[in-house]
Design a protein around this motif. Structure first.
Motif, PDB file in Angstrom:
ATOM      1  N   GLU A   6       0.831  -1.202   0.000  1.00  0.00           N
ATOM      2  CA  GLU A   6       0.000   0.000   0.000  1.00  0.00           C
ATOM      3  C   GLU A   6       0.867   1.255   0.000  1.00  0.00           C
ATOM      4  OE1 GLU A   6      -2.775  -2.310   3.182  1.00  0.00           O
ATOM      5  OE2 GLU A   6      -0.701  -1.647   3.354  1.00  0.00           O
ATOM      6  N   SER A   7       0.298   2.312  -0.550  1.00  0.00           N
ATOM      7  CA  SER A   7       0.955   3.614  -0.517  1.00  0.00           C
ATOM      8  C   SER A   7      -0.105   4.695  -0.678  1.00  0.00           C
ATOM      9  CB  SER A   7       2.003   3.723  -1.622  1.00  0.00           C
ATOM     10  OG  SER A   7       1.405   3.581  -2.890  1.00  0.00           O
ATOM     11  N   GLY A   8       0.283   5.938  -0.407  1.00  0.00           N
ATOM     12  CA  GLY A   8      -0.602   7.063  -0.671  1.00  0.00           C
ATOM     13  C   GLY A   8      -1.203   7.720   0.547  1.00  0.00           C
ATOM     14  N   GLY A   9      -0.961   7.175   1.726  1.00  0.00           N
ATOM     15  CA  GLY A   9      -1.492   7.808   2.913  1.00  0.00           C
ATOM     16  C   GLY A   9      -0.781   9.120   3.214  1.00  0.00           C
ATOM     17  N   GLY A  10      -1.302   9.851   4.201  1.00  0.00           N
ATOM     18  CA  GLY A  10      -0.687  11.108   4.585  1.00  0.00           C
ATOM     19  C   GLY A  10      -1.602  11.957   5.421  1.00  0.00           C
ATOM     20  N   LEU A  11      -1.210  13.212   5.557  1.00  0.00           N
ATOM     21  CA  LEU A  11      -1.966  14.189   6.342  1.00  0.00           C
ATOM     22  C   LEU A  11      -2.676  15.141   5.378  1.00  0.00           C
ATOM     23  CD1 LEU A  11      -2.669  15.670   9.002  1.00  0.00           C
ATOM     24  CD2 LEU A  11      -0.509  16.902   8.745  1.00  0.00           C
ATOM     25  N   VAL A  12      -3.966  15.342   5.598  1.00  0.00           N
ATOM     26  CA  VAL A  12      -4.743  16.220   4.734  1.00  0.00           C
ATOM     27  C   VAL A  12      -5.759  16.969   5.577  1.00  0.00           C
ATOM     28  CG1 VAL A  12      -6.454  14.441   4.193  1.00  0.00           C
ATOM     29  CG2 VAL A  12      -6.056  16.301   2.567  1.00  0.00           C
ATOM     30  N   GLN A  13      -6.140  18.157   5.136  1.00  0.00           N
ATOM     31  CA  GLN A  13      -7.163  18.916   5.843  1.00  0.00           C
ATOM     32  C   GLN A  13      -8.551  18.385   5.497  1.00  0.00           C
ATOM     33  OE1 GLN A  13      -6.453  23.077   4.878  1.00  0.00           O
ATOM     34  NE2 GLN A  13      -5.357  23.342   6.805  1.00  0.00           N
ATOM     35  N   ALA A  14      -9.486  18.607   6.395  1.00  0.00           N
ATOM     36  CA  ALA A  14     -10.866  18.215   6.142  1.00  0.00           C
ATOM     37  C   ALA A  14     -11.347  18.835   4.826  1.00  0.00           C
ATOM     38  CB  ALA A  14     -11.760  18.648   7.295  1.00  0.00           C
ATOM     39  N   GLY A  15     -12.053  18.022   4.048  1.00  0.00           N
ATOM     40  CA  GLY A  15     -12.510  18.460   2.742  1.00  0.00           C
ATOM     41  C   GLY A  15     -11.558  18.119   1.611  1.00  0.00           C
ATOM     42  N   GLY A  16     -10.351  17.689   1.955  1.00  0.00           N
ATOM     43  CA  GLY A  16      -9.353  17.365   0.963  1.00  0.00           C
ATOM     44  C   GLY A  16      -9.498  15.954   0.420  1.00  0.00           C
ATOM     45  N   SER A  17      -8.536  15.564  -0.401  1.00  0.00           N
ATOM     46  CA  SER A  17      -8.570  14.264  -1.071  1.00  0.00           C
ATOM     47  C   SER A  17      -7.230  13.547  -0.950  1.00  0.00           C
ATOM     48  CB  SER A  17      -8.887  14.440  -2.559  1.00  0.00           C
ATOM     49  OG  SER A  17     -10.158  15.029  -2.755  1.00  0.00           O
ATOM     50  N   LEU A  18      -7.296  12.237  -0.985  1.00  0.00           N
ATOM     51  CA  LEU A  18      -6.116  11.378  -1.056  1.00  0.00           C
ATOM     52  C   LEU A  18      -6.458  10.185  -1.935  1.00  0.00           C
ATOM     53  CD1 LEU A  18      -4.779  11.134   2.631  1.00  0.00           C
ATOM     54  CD2 LEU A  18      -3.600  12.196   0.699  1.00  0.00           C
ATOM     55  N   ARG A  19      -5.438   9.603  -2.553  1.00  0.00           N
ATOM     56  CA  ARG A  19      -5.640   8.364  -3.292  1.00  0.00           C
ATOM     57  C   ARG A  19      -4.670   7.319  -2.772  1.00  0.00           C
ATOM     58  NH1 ARG A  19      -4.962   6.999  -9.727  1.00  0.00           N
ATOM     59  NH2 ARG A  19      -2.744   7.159  -9.184  1.00  0.00           N
ATOM     60  N   ASP A  90     -12.480  10.076   9.293  1.00  0.00           N
ATOM     61  CA  ASP A  90     -11.857   9.122   8.366  1.00  0.00           C
ATOM     62  C   ASP A  90     -10.432   8.780   8.783  1.00  0.00           C
ATOM     63  OD1 ASP A  90     -13.465  10.890   5.696  1.00  0.00           O
ATOM     64  OD2 ASP A  90     -14.062   8.953   6.548  1.00  0.00           O
ATOM     65  N   THR A  91      -9.912   9.460   9.790  1.00  0.00           N
ATOM     66  CA  THR A  91      -8.561   9.200  10.261  1.00  0.00           C
ATOM     67  C   THR A  91      -8.430   7.770  10.769  1.00  0.00           C
ATOM     68  OG1 THR A  91      -8.162  11.510  10.857  1.00  0.00           O
ATOM     69  CG2 THR A  91      -6.829   9.847  11.985  1.00  0.00           C
ATOM     70  N   ALA A  92      -7.471   7.037  10.196  1.00  0.00           N
ATOM     71  CA  ALA A  92      -7.273   5.624  10.543  1.00  0.00           C
ATOM     72  C   ALA A  92      -6.076   5.088   9.773  1.00  0.00           C
ATOM     73  CB  ALA A  92      -8.512   4.803  10.190  1.00  0.00           C
ATOM     74  N   VAL A  93      -5.677   3.883  10.126  1.00  0.00           N
ATOM     75  CA  VAL A  93      -4.757   3.133   9.279  1.00  0.00           C
ATOM     76  C   VAL A  93      -5.608   2.361   8.272  1.00  0.00           C
ATOM     77  CG1 VAL A  93      -2.988   1.348   9.167  1.00  0.00           C
ATOM     78  CG2 VAL A  93      -3.041   2.932  11.110  1.00  0.00           C
ATOM     79  N   TYR A  94      -5.288   2.508   7.008  1.00  0.00           N
ATOM     80  CA  TYR A  94      -6.044   1.867   5.942  1.00  0.00           C
ATOM     81  C   TYR A  94      -5.272   0.656   5.425  1.00  0.00           C
ATOM     82  CZ  TYR A  94      -9.456   5.606   5.761  1.00  0.00           C
ATOM     83  OH  TYR A  94     -10.474   6.478   6.075  1.00  0.00           O
ATOM     84  N   TYR A  95      -6.002  -0.456   5.289  1.00  0.00           N
ATOM     85  CA  TYR A  95      -5.407  -1.720   4.875  1.00  0.00           C
ATOM     86  C   TYR A  95      -6.041  -2.209   3.578  1.00  0.00           C
ATOM     87  CZ  TYR A  95      -3.738  -1.996   9.705  1.00  0.00           C
ATOM     88  OH  TYR A  95      -3.138  -1.745  10.915  1.00  0.00           O
ATOM     89  N   TYR A 111      -5.284 -12.304   2.674  1.00  0.00           N
ATOM     90  CA  TYR A 111      -4.044 -11.545   2.527  1.00  0.00           C
ATOM     91  C   TYR A 111      -4.294 -10.098   2.925  1.00  0.00           C
ATOM     92  CZ  TYR A 111      -2.828 -15.617  -0.285  1.00  0.00           C
ATOM     93  OH  TYR A 111      -2.596 -16.892  -0.715  1.00  0.00           O
ATOM     94  N   TRP A 112      -3.281  -9.505   3.585  1.00  0.00           N
ATOM     95  CA  TRP A 112      -3.376  -8.134   4.067  1.00  0.00           C
ATOM     96  C   TRP A 112      -2.096  -7.376   3.767  1.00  0.00           C
ATOM     97  CZ3 TRP A 112      -7.664  -6.046   6.421  1.00  0.00           C
ATOM     98  CH2 TRP A 112      -8.672  -6.946   6.780  1.00  0.00           C
ATOM     99  N   GLY A 113      -2.259  -6.088   3.497  1.00  0.00           N
ATOM    100  CA  GLY A 113      -1.105  -5.225   3.404  1.00  0.00           C
ATOM    101  C   GLY A 113      -0.663  -4.771   4.788  1.00  0.00           C
ATOM    102  N   GLN A 114       0.377  -3.963   4.807  1.00  0.00           N
ATOM    103  CA  GLN A 114       0.956  -3.521   6.076  1.00  0.00           C
ATOM    104  C   GLN A 114       0.213  -2.307   6.655  1.00  0.00           C
ATOM    105  OE1 GLN A 114       2.146  -2.772   3.147  1.00  0.00           O
ATOM    106  NE2 GLN A 114       2.626  -0.575   3.211  1.00  0.00           N
ATOM    107  N   GLY A 115      -0.590  -1.674   5.850  1.00  0.00           N
ATOM    108  CA  GLY A 115      -1.353  -0.516   6.303  1.00  0.00           C
ATOM    109  C   GLY A 115      -0.664   0.794   5.973  1.00  0.00           C
ATOM    110  N   THR A 116      -1.477   1.820   5.743  1.00  0.00           N
ATOM    111  CA  THR A 116      -0.957   3.160   5.486  1.00  0.00           C
ATOM    112  C   THR A 116      -1.804   4.152   6.287  1.00  0.00           C
ATOM    113  OG1 THR A 116      -0.353   4.760   3.762  1.00  0.00           O
ATOM    114  CG2 THR A 116      -2.352   3.482   3.381  1.00  0.00           C
ATOM    115  N   GLN A 117      -1.146   5.095   6.944  1.00  0.00           N
ATOM    116  CA  GLN A 117      -1.827   6.025   7.835  1.00  0.00           C
ATOM    117  C   GLN A 117      -2.465   7.164   7.040  1.00  0.00           C
ATOM    118  OE1 GLN A 117      -2.139   6.034  11.409  1.00  0.00           O
ATOM    119  NE2 GLN A 117      -3.587   7.694  10.955  1.00  0.00           N
ATOM    120  N   VAL A 118      -3.730   7.418   7.343  1.00  0.00           N
ATOM    121  CA  VAL A 118      -4.442   8.571   6.811  1.00  0.00           C
ATOM    122  C   VAL A 118      -4.882   9.422   8.001  1.00  0.00           C
ATOM    123  CG1 VAL A 118      -6.519   9.361   5.614  1.00  0.00           C
ATOM    124  CG2 VAL A 118      -5.213   7.418   4.717  1.00  0.00           C
ATOM    125  N   THR A 119      -4.479  10.680   7.987  1.00  0.00           N
ATOM    126  CA  THR A 119      -4.841  11.598   9.062  1.00  0.00           C
ATOM    127  C   THR A 119      -5.520  12.816   8.459  1.00  0.00           C
ATOM    128  OG1 THR A 119      -2.952  10.879  10.397  1.00  0.00           O
ATOM    129  CG2 THR A 119      -4.020  12.942  11.020  1.00  0.00           C
TER     130      THR A 119
END
Length: 122
Positions: A6-19, A90-95, A111-119
């Motif tokens: 997995e990849s693409g997690g990060g810190l974003v402000q409310a109303g924003g987007s991540l992929r 929506d803040t969590a570790v996403y798997y 099967y599971w990935g290692q997880g990516t943090q979304v804040t």
């Protein structure tokens, strides 16, 4: 060795987007259902979205319906989770996960990935 990277997690402000991206390797997953789960601190792992590789059928948790989109790039062999209108809850570790059948139950996923943090900040 089977991996869901997995990849693409990060810190974003409310109303924003991540992929988020999930790149399976080590075996073929074309007959599997692919899904995203998330786990916030002190909470159980919960289903977010799933997609079947064979027919593209999708399923979403009510909490993300209309804001998140799960998709597959068959050429790149990658599963995506586009997250729009993000909220602090929506803040969590996403798997990323893979299962032989379509299900919302984490215990059914092989099967599971290692997880990516979304804040998401308010």
């Amino acid at each position: 060795q089977v991996q869901l990277a997995e990849s693409g997690g990060g810190l974003v402000q409310a109303g924003g987007s991540l992929r988020l991206s999930c790149a399976p390797s080590g075996r073929t997953f074309r007959s599997y259902a692919m899904a995203w789960f998330r786990q916030a601190p002190g909470k159980e792992r919960e289903f977010v979205a799933s997609l079947t590789w064979t027919n593209g059928g999708t399923d979403y948790a009510d909490s993300v319906k209309g804001r998140f989109t799960i998709s597959i790039d068959n050429v790149a062999n990658t599963v995506f989770l586009q997250m729009n209108s993000l909220k602090p809850e929506d803040t969590a570790v996403y798997y990323c996960a893979a299962a032989r059948g379509v299900t919302r139950l984490p215990s059914r996923y092989d099967y599971w990935g290692q997880g990516t943090q979304v804040t998401v900040s308010s």
